[in-house]
Design a protein around this motif. Structure first.
Motif, PDB file in Angstrom:
ATOM      1  N   GLU A   1      -6.423   4.497  -2.016  1.00  0.00           N
ATOM      2  CA  GLU A   1      -6.918   5.824  -2.390  1.00  0.00           C
ATOM      3  C   GLU A   1      -7.067   6.716  -1.157  1.00  0.00           C
ATOM      4  OE1 GLU A   1      -7.225   7.093  -5.471  1.00  0.00           O
ATOM      5  OE2 GLU A   1      -6.271   5.186  -6.006  1.00  0.00           O
ATOM      6  N   ASP A   2      -7.571   6.143  -0.081  1.00  0.00           N
ATOM      7  CA  ASP A   2      -7.694   6.886   1.169  1.00  0.00           C
ATOM      8  C   ASP A   2      -6.312   7.247   1.705  1.00  0.00           C
ATOM      9  OD1 ASP A   2      -9.161   7.993   3.367  1.00  0.00           O
ATOM     10  OD2 ASP A   2      -8.674   6.216   4.545  1.00  0.00           O
ATOM     11  N   LEU A   3      -5.363   6.320   1.574  1.00  0.00           N
ATOM     12  CA  LEU A   3      -3.988   6.587   2.007  1.00  0.00           C
ATOM     13  C   LEU A   3      -3.396   7.766   1.255  1.00  0.00           C
ATOM     14  CD1 LEU A   3      -1.346   5.893   3.485  1.00  0.00           C
ATOM     15  CD2 LEU A   3      -0.944   4.119   1.755  1.00  0.00           C
ATOM     16  N   LYS A   4      -3.592   7.830  -0.042  1.00  0.00           N
ATOM     17  CA  LYS A   4      -3.083   8.953  -0.844  1.00  0.00           C
ATOM     18  C   LYS A   4      -3.634  10.277  -0.310  1.00  0.00           C
ATOM     19  CE  LYS A   4      -2.877   6.276  -5.170  1.00  0.00           C
ATOM     20  NZ  LYS A   4      -3.495   6.115  -6.505  1.00  0.00           N
ATOM     21  N   CYS A   5      -4.949  10.304  -0.089  1.00  0.00           N
ATOM     22  CA  CYS A   5      -5.583  11.540   0.396  1.00  0.00           C
ATOM     23  C   CYS A   5      -5.036  11.947   1.763  1.00  0.00           C
ATOM     24  CB  CYS A   5      -7.099  11.360   0.467  1.00  0.00           C
ATOM     25  SG  CYS A   5      -7.910  11.140  -1.130  1.00  0.00           S
ATOM     26  N   LYS A   6      -4.851  10.981   2.627  1.00  0.00           N
ATOM     27  CA  LYS A   6      -4.413  11.309   3.982  1.00  0.00           C
ATOM     28  C   LYS A   6      -2.943  11.707   4.023  1.00  0.00           C
ATOM     29  CE  LYS A   6      -8.175   9.173   6.433  1.00  0.00           C
ATOM     30  NZ  LYS A   6      -8.779   7.978   7.031  1.00  0.00           N
ATOM     31  N   LEU A   7      -2.125  11.132   3.173  1.00  0.00           N
ATOM     32  CA  LEU A   7      -0.733  11.581   3.103  1.00  0.00           C
ATOM     33  C   LEU A   7      -0.663  13.023   2.633  1.00  0.00           C
ATOM     34  CD1 LEU A   7       1.092   8.449   1.608  1.00  0.00           C
ATOM     35  CD2 LEU A   7       1.162   9.280   3.970  1.00  0.00           C
ATOM     36  N   VAL A   8      -1.452  13.360   1.626  1.00  0.00           N
ATOM     37  CA  VAL A   8      -1.470  14.747   1.140  1.00  0.00           C
ATOM     38  C   VAL A   8      -1.959  15.685   2.241  1.00  0.00           C
ATOM     39  CG1 VAL A   8      -2.576  16.348  -0.478  1.00  0.00           C
ATOM     40  CG2 VAL A   8      -1.734  14.138  -1.291  1.00  0.00           C
ATOM     41  N   ARG A   9      -2.956  15.254   2.987  1.00  0.00           N
ATOM     42  CA  ARG A   9      -3.477  16.115   4.050  1.00  0.00           C
ATOM     43  C   ARG A   9      -2.429  16.336   5.140  1.00  0.00           C
ATOM     44  NH1 ARG A   9      -8.991  15.600   7.772  1.00  0.00           N
ATOM     45  NH2 ARG A   9      -8.911  17.786   8.486  1.00  0.00           N
TER      46      ARG A   9
ATOM     47  N   ASP B   1       0.839  -1.210   0.000  1.00  0.00           N
ATOM     48  CA  ASP B   1       0.000   0.000   0.000  1.00  0.00           C
ATOM     49  C   ASP B   1       0.869   1.254   0.000  1.00  0.00           C
ATOM     50  OD1 ASP B   1      -2.244  -1.568   0.079  1.00  0.00           O
ATOM     51  OD2 ASP B   1      -2.859  -0.994   2.111  1.00  0.00           O
ATOM     52  N   TYR B   2       1.900   1.253   0.846  1.00  0.00           N
ATOM     53  CA  TYR B   2       2.751   2.436   0.955  1.00  0.00           C
ATOM     54  C   TYR B   2       3.536   2.682  -0.337  1.00  0.00           C
ATOM     55  CZ  TYR B   2       1.638   2.317   5.926  1.00  0.00           C
ATOM     56  OH  TYR B   2       0.982   2.323   7.135  1.00  0.00           O
ATOM     57  N   ILE B   3       4.052   1.634  -0.935  1.00  0.00           N
ATOM     58  CA  ILE B   3       4.796   1.795  -2.183  1.00  0.00           C
ATOM     59  C   ILE B   3       3.886   2.329  -3.286  1.00  0.00           C
ATOM     60  CG2 ILE B   3       6.035   0.567  -4.012  1.00  0.00           C
ATOM     61  CD1 ILE B   3       7.685   0.973  -1.475  1.00  0.00           C
ATOM     62  N   GLU B   4       2.676   1.786  -3.382  1.00  0.00           N
ATOM     63  CA  GLU B   4       1.746   2.247  -4.416  1.00  0.00           C
ATOM     64  C   GLU B   4       1.365   3.716  -4.194  1.00  0.00           C
ATOM     65  OE1 GLU B   4      -2.689   1.159  -6.247  1.00  0.00           O
ATOM     66  OE2 GLU B   4      -1.608  -0.321  -5.011  1.00  0.00           O
ATOM     67  N   ALA B   5       1.063   4.073  -2.957  1.00  0.00           N
ATOM     68  CA  ALA B   5       0.689   5.462  -2.667  1.00  0.00           C
ATOM     69  C   ALA B   5       1.862   6.412  -2.895  1.00  0.00           C
ATOM     70  CB  ALA B   5       0.183   5.577  -1.227  1.00  0.00           C
ATOM     71  N   LEU B   6       3.059   6.003  -2.515  1.00  0.00           N
ATOM     72  CA  LEU B   6       4.227   6.867  -2.701  1.00  0.00           C
ATOM     73  C   LEU B   6       4.626   6.966  -4.164  1.00  0.00           C
ATOM     74  CD1 LEU B   6       6.398   5.908   0.415  1.00  0.00           C
ATOM     75  CD2 LEU B   6       4.919   7.901   0.111  1.00  0.00           C
ATOM     76  N   ASP B   7       4.393   5.922  -4.947  1.00  0.00           N
ATOM     77  CA  ASP B   7       4.608   6.022  -6.397  1.00  0.00           C
ATOM     78  C   ASP B   7       3.761   7.163  -6.957  1.00  0.00           C
ATOM     79  OD1 ASP B   7       6.410   3.944  -6.532  1.00  0.00           O
ATOM     80  OD2 ASP B   7       4.975   2.468  -7.279  1.00  0.00           O
ATOM     81  N   TRP B   8       2.503   7.215  -6.536  1.00  0.00           N
ATOM     82  CA  TRP B   8       1.608   8.281  -6.993  1.00  0.00           C
ATOM     83  C   TRP B   8       2.056   9.628  -6.448  1.00  0.00           C
ATOM     84  CZ3 TRP B   8      -1.526  11.408  -3.920  1.00  0.00           C
ATOM     85  CH2 TRP B   8      -2.460  12.192  -4.598  1.00  0.00           C
ATOM     86  N   LEU B   9       2.436   9.664  -5.174  1.00  0.00           N
ATOM     87  CA  LEU B   9       2.841  10.920  -4.542  1.00  0.00           C
ATOM     88  C   LEU B   9       4.111  11.484  -5.181  1.00  0.00           C
ATOM     89  CD1 LEU B   9       1.532  12.352  -2.008  1.00  0.00           C
ATOM     90  CD2 LEU B   9       3.485  11.490  -0.713  1.00  0.00           C
ATOM     91  N   SER B  10       4.978  10.607  -5.682  1.00  0.00           N
ATOM     92  CA  SER B  10       6.258  11.051  -6.247  1.00  0.00           C
ATOM     93  C   SER B  10       6.093  11.877  -7.511  1.00  0.00           C
ATOM     94  CB  SER B  10       7.148   9.843  -6.525  1.00  0.00           C
ATOM     95  OG  SER B  10       6.608   9.038  -7.562  1.00  0.00           O
ATOM     96  N   LYS B  11       4.905  11.853  -8.100  1.00  0.00           N
ATOM     97  CA  LYS B  11       4.648  12.683  -9.286  1.00  0.00           C
ATOM     98  C   LYS B  11       4.512  14.163  -8.913  1.00  0.00           C
ATOM     99  CE  LYS B  11       2.135   8.834 -11.426  1.00  0.00           C
ATOM    100  NZ  LYS B  11       0.810   8.335 -11.869  1.00  0.00           N
TER     101      LYS B  11
END
Length: 349
Positions: free
Chosen positions: A296-304, A189-199
């Motif tokens: 998807e929730d992880l992505k949102c919460k990392l951004v927040r 989950d973390y790798i997938e979310a961070l892949d997206w965040l790295s953009k």
């Protein structure tokens, strides 16, 4: 309270919540001036397990004297005659030879408390739970799902005291941190979310594992293989901005010792929505850790966490309050107060 002679039956210097719980209590008891003896599994037995012996030599007060149960049904052995003790705490867990321990306790005049680490009712194998003066559970779930009978009392898992760092959030670069040796799939989950965040963000994700690196290769991912002491863990937490804890789903009743070990660093911690964290309270509108439901929730919460300073500070304030309420010194005193409670009951009766 006068000086007590306290025995603890437990795993010791193992990478698990059983060992950590015992080690935190023992440290506090010693600082209070009490004498302690730890009855731990023999190394050959302890080293069979995934939660292996990890750091340092045993202290002089540690006696390695029993064999744990094995998954193939071998009973294990605890055939020690306990010395004269005022208090015995049993860190009770699935692979403890319950019947042997219970037999040894019946021969002892000590005040007896079991701390429940078992996850399911069929793992709690004592014939007579009233062998113990009290059975301590971390929250009400354990009383409902694991324990059958006995005098049950709720004493939360202890937290490492607050150790403040001086890092400003992302002062040089945004930094994520994970340590431990969880199964590889629990990092996905973390790798997938961070892949997206790295953009959108420039950051580093430091992962330190004690066995082998993760099978991922990313520009942002920095990996080290190292066994960390508690001091090391806090040093790395204070160099980081967000702590990511991987955990898998389980149907058992569990808590996360890693969370309670690390909340005192006062950096935002992110965890999956598993049973390990379902009992975390809401304090002034925030939980002590940020819990996510899916990627998807992880992505949102990392951004927040990154973008919303008020949210970030609210999470840290909640963590600070929780740690102060459940510091290991306070939890150790609650165990000792059980003896006073028992004396009071006897006096009233």
């Amino acid at each position: 309270m006068e000086t007590l002679r306290i025995g603890i039956i437990s795993r010791w210097k193992a990478t698990c919540g059983i060992s950590l719980h015992a080690e935190m209590l023992i440290k506090e008891f010693i600082e209070m001036g009490h004498e302690v003896i730890v009855f731990a599994p023999k190394l050959e037995s302890a080293n069979r397990w995934w939660h292996h012996i990890s750091l340092g030599e045993d202290e002089p007060y540690v006696v390695r004297c029993y064999e744990e149960r094995t998954p193939d049904g071998k009973q294990g052995r605890f055939d020690i005659t306990l010395p004269e003790l005022d208090y015995v705490i049993v860190e009770s867990y699935q692979w403890l030879p319950h019947e042997d321990v219970e037999r040894a306790l019946r021969k002892s005049n000590a005040f007896k408390v079991a701390v429940v680490h078992e996850q399911r009712r069929n793992e709690f194998r004592y014939r007579n739970p009233y062998t113990f003066n009290y059975i301590a559970v971390f929250d009400e779930r354990f009383a409902k799902e694991v324990v059958s009978g006995g005098n049950v009392v709720v004493i939360p898992y202890p937290c490492h005291p607050i150790v403040r760092g001086n890092r400003r959030f992302a002062e040089d670069k945004l930094r994520f941190f994970t340590f431990g040796r969880q199964p590889v799939e629990e990092y996905k989950d973390y790798i997938e979310a961070l892949d997206w965040l790295s953009k959108s963000y420039d950051f580093e994700y430091l992962v330190i594992r004690s066995n082998h690196p993760l099978p991922f290769n990313r520009p942002y991912l920095v990996q080290r293989v190292e066994k960390l002491s508690l001091e090391d863990i806090y040093r790395f937490l204070h160099k980081s901005d967000i702590h990511l804890i991987p955990k898998g789903q389980t149907d058992g009743c569990v808590v996360s010792s890693t969370l309670y070990q690390c909340l005192g660093a006062l950096i935002p911690t992110v965890v999956p929505n598993t049973r390990h964290f379902e009992n975390l309270p809401t304090i002034e509108g925030y939980k002590p850790a940020v819990i996510y439901d899916n990627v998807e929730d992880l992505k949102c919460k990392l951004v927040r966490i990154i973008e919303d300073e008020d949210f970030r500070k609210g999470v840290v304030r909640s963590a600070e309050r929780y740690v102060e309420e459940n510091r290991c010194d306070k939890i150790a005193k609650r165990f000792l107060e059980l003896m006073k409670r028992e004396v009071s009951v006897i006096a009233r009766s």
